[in-house]
Design a protein around this motif. Structure first.
Motif, PDB file in Angstrom:
ATOM      1  N   MET B 219      16.405  46.399  10.241  1.00 43.48           N
ATOM      2  CA  MET B 219      16.204  46.629   8.808  1.00 43.48           C
ATOM      3  C   MET B 219      14.752  47.025   8.533  1.00 43.48           C
ATOM      4  N   ALA B 220      13.826  46.344   9.178  1.00 44.53           N
ATOM      5  CA  ALA B 220      12.416  46.722   9.009  1.00 44.53           C
ATOM      6  C   ALA B 220      12.207  48.168   9.453  1.00 44.53           C
ATOM      7  N   HIS B 221      12.742  48.509  10.613  1.00 44.15           N
ATOM      8  CA  HIS B 221      12.587  49.862  11.174  1.00 44.15           C
ATOM      9  C   HIS B 221      13.149  50.904  10.200  1.00 44.15           C
ATOM     10  N   GLU B 222      14.327  50.624   9.671  1.00 49.13           N
ATOM     11  CA  GLU B 222      14.969  51.596   8.768  1.00 49.13           C
ATOM     12  C   GLU B 222      14.168  51.776   7.485  1.00 49.13           C
ATOM     13  N   HIS B 223      13.350  50.779   7.156  1.00 45.93           N
ATOM     14  CA  HIS B 223      12.510  50.873   5.956  1.00 45.93           C
ATOM     15  C   HIS B 223      11.064  51.240   6.308  1.00 45.93           C
ATOM     16  N   ARG B 224      10.892  51.845   7.470  1.00 43.32           N
ATOM     17  CA  ARG B 224       9.591  52.354   7.918  1.00 43.32           C
ATOM     18  C   ARG B 224       8.559  51.237   8.044  1.00 43.32           C
ATOM     19  N   CYS B 225       9.048  50.071   8.428  1.00 46.66           N
ATOM     20  CA  CYS B 225       8.171  48.918   8.627  1.00 46.66           C
ATOM     21  C   CYS B 225       8.343  48.404  10.053  1.00 46.66           C
ATOM     22  N   MET B 483      10.147  39.696   2.371  1.00 48.37           N
ATOM     23  CA  MET B 483      10.658  41.007   1.954  1.00 48.37           C
ATOM     24  C   MET B 483      12.153  41.102   2.270  1.00 48.37           C
ATOM     25  N   PHE B 484      12.705  40.027   2.848  1.00 46.92           N
ATOM     26  CA  PHE B 484      14.129  39.982   3.196  1.00 46.92           C
ATOM     27  C   PHE B 484      14.731  38.714   2.595  1.00 46.92           C
ATOM     28  N   TYR B 485      16.051  38.682   2.618  1.00 43.81           N
ATOM     29  CA  TYR B 485      16.776  37.446   2.309  1.00 43.81           C
ATOM     30  C   TYR B 485      17.872  37.290   3.358  1.00 43.81           C
ATOM     31  N   PRO B 486      18.340  36.054   3.572  1.00 40.16           N
ATOM     32  CA  PRO B 486      19.391  35.857   4.590  1.00 40.16           C
ATOM     33  C   PRO B 486      20.761  36.250   4.037  1.00 40.16           C
ATOM     34  N   GLY B 487      21.536  36.895   4.880  1.00 39.42           N
ATOM     35  CA  GLY B 487      22.844  37.357   4.410  1.00 39.42           C
ATOM     36  C   GLY B 487      23.984  36.423   4.757  1.00 39.42           C
ATOM     37  N   GLU B 489      24.745  32.860   4.371  1.00 38.91           N
ATOM     38  CA  GLU B 489      25.365  31.785   3.605  1.00 38.91           C
ATOM     39  C   GLU B 489      26.228  32.311   2.459  1.00 38.91           C
ATOM     40  N   LEU B 490      25.714  33.266   1.726  1.00 40.75           N
ATOM     41  CA  LEU B 490      26.440  33.727   0.541  1.00 40.75           C
ATOM     42  C   LEU B 490      27.353  34.901   0.822  1.00 40.75           C
ATOM     43  N   PHE B 491      26.987  35.721   1.771  1.00 39.18           N
ATOM     44  CA  PHE B 491      27.677  37.003   1.869  1.00 39.18           C
ATOM     45  C   PHE B 491      28.312  37.254   3.231  1.00 39.18           C
ATOM     46  N   GLY B 492      28.211  36.303   4.148  1.00 41.80           N
ATOM     47  CA  GLY B 492      28.866  36.439   5.438  1.00 41.80           C
ATOM     48  C   GLY B 492      28.285  37.522   6.324  1.00 41.80           C
ATOM     49  N   LEU B 493      27.018  37.847   6.117  1.00 44.50           N
ATOM     50  CA  LEU B 493      26.360  38.873   6.933  1.00 44.50           C
ATOM     51  C   LEU B 493      25.452  38.194   7.956  1.00 44.50           C
ATOM     52  N   GLU B 494      25.522  38.619   9.214  1.00 45.42           N
ATOM     53  CA  GLU B 494      24.771  37.939  10.266  1.00 45.42           C
ATOM     54  C   GLU B 494      23.257  38.143  10.135  1.00 45.42           C
ATOM     55  N   GLY B 495      22.834  39.243   9.607  1.00 47.89           N
ATOM     56  CA  GLY B 495      21.401  39.524   9.517  1.00 47.89           C
ATOM     57  C   GLY B 495      20.886  39.397   8.096  1.00 47.89           C
ATOM     58  N   PRO B 496      19.826  40.131   7.804  1.00 46.68           N
ATOM     59  CA  PRO B 496      19.209  40.040   6.481  1.00 46.68           C
ATOM     60  C   PRO B 496      19.856  40.978   5.462  1.00 46.68           C
ATOM     61  N   ILE B 497      19.542  40.733   4.213  1.00 47.79           N
ATOM     62  CA  ILE B 497      19.761  41.737   3.177  1.00 47.79           C
ATOM     63  C   ILE B 497      18.372  42.137   2.670  1.00 47.79           C
ATOM     64  N   PRO B 498      18.227  43.365   2.196  1.00 48.34           N
ATOM     65  CA  PRO B 498      16.880  43.821   1.791  1.00 48.34           C
ATOM     66  C   PRO B 498      16.525  43.365   0.389  1.00 48.34           C
ATOM     67  N   SER B 499      15.284  43.582   0.043  1.00 44.54           N
ATOM     68  CA  SER B 499      14.824  43.339  -1.330  1.00 44.54           C
ATOM     69  C   SER B 499      14.509  44.681  -1.982  1.00 44.54           C
TER      70      SER B 499
END
Lengths: 160, 595
Positions: B219-225, B483-487, B489-499
């Motif tokens: 996710m960081a990479h995709e956001h040029r970070c 700059m991220f949130y965990p995916g 608990e609420l959304f069943g996503l293994e990685g982060p969600i962006p801000s």
């Protein structure tokens, strides 16, 4: 089965080798009452920015703490040295930590009965539920108590 | 009457009133915003972001659907699959609701991540508007020109069709970033802060941890970070999965097994972790080494020949292994983060204040110099993070330390340091923190632009995964440490969600990378001056505003400086009081230059 030592026995051995004079002088004289330098500041970093050490004294103490943790190869305690704050002896703080910081952290805090008992000269054992802590008095060359050695096992240290 | 609005990405909208939350915004009403947002331009190989704001009717969010058509140009097409939709999640900040977390929407009507399900979980009091963030990727391969398409928003009141008239520029954003946007954090905070990892004692062995961590890096990479994850604690302790297995002591110390280390870090260093991202499988440009005061050398031996034997021997093994693996595109940093405030060591390796601590630079350079001075193979460099003593050190240590990460305020006091460090072949990043959620989005755009204006190589946000247990309501430190949130608990996503702030940062990074690319094509010195001029003009700044002058206490040693002095000290303020749309003005003038 190799012989194991009690945590209190390990603390007693460690304290034998701790140079209490170095603990007294682990900060340079102008830094010993460092909290007074930033009284009235609300920056979360200001207090820590004032901390400085006499490196030779710190390193000598640190080395003994690291080696004390290894006295019994079947145990994995972590060690720390606590002092009372000179400007307010009701408060104390870790001044030198060994392999990890105690769960209480590195801040200045109000001392509690178990550790105060050790500061009064009586080695003290504290049951921590899953683990155990012992507090052992540390003396200087004048046989004054200048600190307390903590050894803790099976209690997660502070993550920092 | 339309019940939805397509607006640009530099302001946020209150879900209760529909008002713009950015106080200095030029445009206040949704209708006006929609008017000024209808003709975007974008470079190729870039994301264009915008927002759909939907007024809720009696049916609530359950009836809302989004559908994108392809964008068609005279000779080319941008497929509908290049659109990605995110529901905006609202947090309670300073008595208002601000959107920040972005939840990827499920494509269909059902699933755990429909707008309806997300809105229900969000529980915004008196919600009258819902908002969706839209990313449109403009591929590198499409031809420049005008494209037309539409997004249809279906609500209980009918269907709104939002026409998109996009001008695709000839300019293309480079895959590799020319400015480093460094998102720092500390291992292993992910395992402490993500419930599904925290509860899994086998996470390092069963692959779960590596997959989750990779999702953050991607996710960081995709956001040029660049996610920059310091592998050791202040004590020097390191989780086993972050180092190779070591055996022996003293002269017998050696690496026993690289397998877990290679499984963990190999995909970042050969780039394979980033396959399938828009930027492609590019290796990470920088990575922390685990070397520290207490690893691999035993600090009980500090100052002895045995300490040197252990430290230098294992570093040599690292260099040999990294070279053999072909990890040649990453710079590996020897960085000493220890701070004496934690009473674990008597020296500040990080942000030296007491000048006598500078000996740490000399000691560890000497321990590592056989590897640091190698001219072939993997590239190992010495890094320092400087603040108090930067003015005393940049000249003194420019030959030893090749990566300087400098407090952004203190760096601005020493413009003369730039040439000194450049002449010695050093790289320079500034550091600070992410912006608080209540700050305007323009503030997030500033760091990349300031890097270009000053001519530094990058910038660091010091902590980026400390969202806090109550992030769903109010993130810790108002989001300024994540700059991220965990995916999970609420959304069943293994990685982060962006801000939203991460999206805004990416938008600014695309601009900065285009600027740096253009600067590189111009005669020496001219390009940066022209880009700086564009920033000055758009922001209404005085020339050189990013060098605000020196404070009057620099003649005193840093350990005599007091915190109160800093509030009076010069500070570059590039965006205060300016509308967020200023960034759009800059883009317009930039695209006119770059084409």
């Amino acid at each position: 089965m190799p012989k194991t030592y009690s945590l209190m026995e390990i603390a007693r051995l460690g304290a034998l080798f701790l140079p209490g004079d170095f603990l007294e002088d682990v900060m340079p004289p102008e830094r010993r009452e460092y909290p007074l330098k930033v009284a009235g500041t609300d920056s979360q970093f200001a207090l820590g920015d004032e901390i400085d050490f006499v490196e030779d004294h710190f390193n000598a103490l640190k080395r003994v703490l690291l080696l004390t943790e290894r006295i019994d190869p079947l145990r994995r305690p972590y060690a720390a040295l606590w002092i009372r704050r000179p400007e307010n002896p009701a408060l104390g703080e870790v001044m030198v930590a060994g392999g990890a910081l105690p769960s209480e952290g590195a801040d200045i805090m109000t001392l509690w009965p178990d550790i105060l008992r050790a500061f009064s000269g009586r080695p003290t054992r504290r049951d921590r539920g899953t683990g155990e802590t012992v507090y052992f008095p540390v003396r200087n060359s004048d046989e004054e108590i200048v600190g307390v050695l903590e050894l803790t096992e099976n209690v997660p240290p502070l993550f920092i | 009457m339309s019940s939805s609005y397509l607006i640009h990405d530099m302001v946020r909208v209150c879900p209760q009133t529909g008002e713009v939350l950015e106080e200095q915004a030029r445009t206040g009403s949704l209708a006006e915003l929609a008017e000024v947002s209808s003709n975007p331009a974008s470079p190729r190989n870039a994301y264009l972001s915008f927002q759909l704001i939907v007024r809720l009717d009696g049916a609530g969010p359950s009836a809302i659907r989004f559908e994108a058509d392809p964008l068609r140009g005279e000779h080319d097409e941008i497929g509908a699959g290049e659109f990605v939709f995110f529901a905006q999640w609202y947090h309670r900040v300073k008595g208002r609701y601000y959107p920040d977390a972005l939840v990827p929407l499920d494509g269909g009507d059902a699933g755990p991540r429909t707008l309806s399900a997300i809105s229900a979980a969000n529980e915004v009091e008196g919600q009258a508007y819902a908002a969706v963030w839209v990313d449109l990727f403009v591929p590198a391969g499409v031809r420049a020109g005008d494209y037309r398409g539409a997004i249809r928003v279906t609500t209980g009141s009918g269907i709104d069709t939002h026409e998109i008239r996009l001008r695709v520029l000839q300019t293309a954003v480079p895959d590799e970033s020319l400015v480093i946007a460094d998102l720092n954090s500390y291992a292993d905070n992910l395992s402490r802060r993500i419930g599904s990892l925290r509860r899994n004692p086998d996470r390092y062995e069963d692959g779960t941890y590596f997959r989750t961590e990779q999702a953050f890096f991607r996710m960081a990479h995709e956001h040029r970070c660049l996610l920059h994850y310091l592998p050791y604690e202040h004590s020097g302790r390191i989780p086993a999965a972050f180092i190779p297995e070591i055996e022996g002591r003293g002269k017998e110390m050696r690496v026993k097994d690289w397998s877990t280390f290679d499984e963990h870090f190999g995909p970042y260093l050969d780039g394979s972790a980033f396959e399938g991202t828009k930027r492609g499988a590019i290796p990470i440009p920088y990575m922390y080494l685990p070397f520290n005061f207490h690893w691999p050398a035993d600090y009980a031996k500090f100052g002895t020949k045995g300490y040197r034997t252990e430290f230098a021997g294992i570093m040599e093994e690292f260099h040999r292994h990294f070279t053999e693996r072909g990890w040649l595109r990453t710079k590996f940093e020897l960085f000493l983060n220890h701070k004496k405030r934690y009473k674990l060591f008597p020296y500040d390796g990080d942000e030296t204040r007491f000048v006598w601590d500078e000996k740490v630079n000399d000691i560890y350079y000497d321990l590592a110099k056989d590897v640091l001075e190698k001219e072939s193979g993997a590239k190992f460099i010495f890094r320092t993070d400087a603040s108090w003593s930067y003015g005393l050190h940049f000249g003194k240590y420019a030959d030893l330390i090749k990566l300087w990460v400098v407090n952004h305020q203190m760096f601005s006091w020493f413009p003369e340091s730039l040439d000194v460090l450049r002449d010695a072949g050093c790289e320079i990043w500034t550091y600070g923190g992410a912006e608080r959620i209540s700050r305007p989005l323009l503030a997030t755009a500033i760091s990349p632009l300031a890097a270009v204006a000053r001519g530094v190589d990058g910038f660091v946000y010091w902590e980026n995964t400390k969202w806090g247990d109550g992030w769903q309501v109010t993130p810790d430190a108002e989001g300024s440490e994540t700059m991220f949130y965990p995916g999970d608990e609420l959304f069943g996503l293994e990685g982060p969600i962006p801000s939203i702030r991460l999206k805004a940062l990416r938008g600014a990074m695309q601009v900065a990378d285009c600027m740096e690319q253009w600067i590189g094509e111009q005669p020496a010195g001219l390009g940066r001056a022209r880009m700086a001029e564009a920033i000055v003009d758009s922001f209404g700044l005085a020339p050189g505003a990013w060098w605000p002058g020196k404070p009057n206490f620099l003649d005193r040693p840093p350990y005599e400086w007091e915190n109160a002095m800093f509030s009076e000290a010069p500070q570059a303020s590039l965006h205060e009081g300016r509308p967020s749309e200023t960034f759009n003005d800059l883009k317009q003038s930039l695209w006119a230059i770059l084409g």
